[in-house]
Design a protein around this motif. Structure first.
Motif, short mmCIF file in Angstrom:
data_model
loop_
_atom_site.label_atom_id
_atom_site.label_comp_id
_atom_site.label_asym_id
_atom_site.label_seq_id
_atom_site.Cartn_x
_atom_site.Cartn_y
_atom_site.Cartn_z
N VAL A 3 0.86 -1.20 0.00
CA VAL A 3 0.00 0.00 0.00
C VAL A 3 0.89 1.24 0.00
O VAL A 3 1.75 1.38 0.87
N PRO A 4 0.73 2.13 -0.97
CA PRO A 4 1.58 3.34 -1.03
C PRO A 4 1.43 4.20 0.23
O PRO A 4 0.33 4.34 0.77
N GLN A 5 2.53 4.76 0.68
CA GLN A 5 2.55 5.63 1.85
C GLN A 5 2.95 7.04 1.42
O GLN A 5 3.89 7.21 0.65
N ALA A 104 -1.19 6.24 4.62
CA ALA A 104 -1.66 5.75 3.32
C ALA A 104 -2.56 6.78 2.64
O ALA A 104 -2.71 6.77 1.42
N SER A 105 -3.18 7.66 3.43
CA SER A 105 -4.03 8.71 2.87
C SER A 105 -3.26 10.02 2.84
O SER A 105 -2.90 10.54 3.90
N PRO A 377 0.74 15.79 -0.15
CA PRO A 377 1.76 15.06 -0.92
C PRO A 377 1.15 14.44 -2.18
O PRO A 377 0.08 13.83 -2.12
N LEU A 378 1.82 14.61 -3.31
CA LEU A 378 1.31 14.13 -4.59
C LEU A 378 1.87 12.76 -4.98
O LEU A 378 1.23 12.02 -5.71
N ARG A 379 3.04 12.45 -4.46
CA ARG A 379 3.66 11.17 -4.79
C ARG A 379 3.96 10.39 -3.52
O ARG A 379 4.38 10.97 -2.53
N PRO A 380 3.76 9.08 -3.56
CA PRO A 380 4.07 8.27 -2.37
C PRO A 380 5.57 8.18 -2.15
O PRO A 380 6.36 8.24 -3.10
N VAL A 381 5.96 8.04 -0.90
CA VAL A 381 7.39 7.88 -0.58
C VAL A 381 7.77 6.40 -0.54
O VAL A 381 8.95 6.06 -0.54
#
Length: 403
Positions: A3-5, A104-105, A377-381
């Motif tokens: 799951v992207p963070q 995650a959100s 934030p626009l991109r996940p880390v």
């Protein structure tokens, strides 16, 4: 498939909290301004600050990767569950603090970061106001008591001077009376510190501190740390009395002055160690950091003041032998004059304290200045897919070749 963070940060500038006591102990070294704000930074990650920020948010606005609203989680979000997602860093040698939240959100990460900065500011204001109100109540309650005692002491002295013709005092008797008066003044100042600390500890307990505050009286580690303090105070008193008795402070040698400040520094260092130890013991038993910090400051203030009062009384007893040898009328005169001097000094001290506390209370503002709010934030880390693919390829090749 992880799951992207998402991660976002806010920057705030924090001013150090005020000193715990408005009454200056006679042997405390002056407070020096410092950019160290360790206490304030730790308060940011306290359960109270994090839970307050969480409670201020509408969790139904956020959903996880499965489409479940944050308000409908089987295990509700708490300060403890969020602690690992929050990172607090202090920019070296500055009062700037970065608050970083990962989630995650992206919307929750942004909003919770800003809520944490806001609740932290409100929390510091509340701490300062509670402390200020307790000090104000304490000082206001002491002023009429002291004024009444001073009026009675002045009346007694005036009546004594009318009723008796007093002979002159010898030089030795004058020194003894001056010393006992000085020691009595210091003792009254310390008693005020003890009373103030007790009132502040009572306020903490009323506001939710659940802890056996008497448990430290039997702590062997604290006893060992406190053991050399009596001897240090005794030596400090010797130098301090010399300064009071001699009209010219330069008569005290440089070596003695250096020794004096070395002793004072030892007291300061021991206070710091004990405060840290008390704080750690309380936090180990589940006490919130904000309560542990405040209590440890007042515990140290009360404990050291009580110990110094004992030393002052023992030192005073030496001069009382000389005073006891005086004729009854001179002894009575000296006692009356000493009472007046002590109460007058206390009256001046209380008046200045009252003005100081009123000014502090009126000037309480946020210790926190928000420099940069958290952005969406626009991109996940994470996950870092290219890195994962590169490492997987290299490991796959290596294992294949090894096989």
């Amino acid at each position: 498939y992880t799951v992207p963070q998402y991660e976002t940060s806010a920057t705030i500038m924090v001013a150090p909290l005020q000193n715990s006591s408005s009454i200056s102990s006679i042997f405390d070294i002056a407070n020096t301004s410092s950019s160290k704000i360790a206490t304030e930074v730790q308060l940011l990650t306290s359960r109270k600050a994090m839970q307050t920020a969480l409670d201020s948010m509408d969790l139904s606005k956020y959903v996880n990767s499965d489409g479940v609203r944050y308000s409908d989680f089987e295990f509700p979000l708490t300060a403890n569950s969020l602690k690992e997602r929050v990172s607090i860093t202090n920019v070296k040698d500055t009062n700037l603090v970065n608050i970083t939240v990962t989630d995650a959100s992206p919307e929750f990460a942004r909003d919770y970061t800003n809520a944490l900065a806001h609740s932290y500011s409100a929390m510091l204001i509340n701490i300062a106001k509670n402390s200020s109100e307790a000090k104000l109540d304490f000082v206001q309650s002491q002023i009429p008591v002291n004024d009444k005692a001073l009026s009675e002491a002045l009346d007694k002295l005036a009546q004594f001077q009318i009723d008796s013709s007093v002979m002159g005092l010898t030089k030795e008797s004058e020194i003894a009376l001056k010393a006992t008066s000085y020691l009595a003044q210091r003792k009254e100042s310390l008693k005020l510190e003890i009373l103030e600390a007790e009132k502040q500890i009572e306020t903490l307990q009323k506001n939710g501190l659940i802890f056996d505050v008497d448990s430290f009286s039997a702590d062997n580690v604290l006893k060992a740390k406190m053991e050399p303090i009596s001897g240090i105070y005794r030596e400090i008193l010797t130098y301090d009395e010399m300064t009071v008795m001699l009209s010219n402070a330069d008569l005290i040698s440089t070596q003695q002055s250096e020794r004096y400040y070395s002793l004072v520094q030892q007291i300061f260092n021991t206070k710091t160690e004990i405060s840290q130890y008390v704080r750690e013991q309380m936090m180990a038993q589940g006490v919130d950091y904000s309560y542990a910090v405040t209590f440890s400051n007042y515990y140290v203030q009360k404990t050291f003041s009580q110990l110094l009062v004992i030393e002052l009384e023992q030192e005073q007893a030496k001069y009382l032998e000389t005073i006891d040898a005086l004729p009854l009328v001179l002894k009575h005169q000296g006692a009356l004059e000493r009472d007046v001097e002590v109460l007058q000094a206390t009256s001046v001290s209380l008046s200045s304290m009252l003005e100081e506390v009123k000014m502090l209370d009126a000037s309480i503002v946020s210790n926190v200045t928000r420099i940069d709010d958290a952005a969406l934030p626009l991109r996940p880390v994470s996950p870092k897919k290219l890195m994962i693919l590169a490492v997987s390829f290299l490991l796959g090749c290596g294992i294949g070749l090894l096989f």
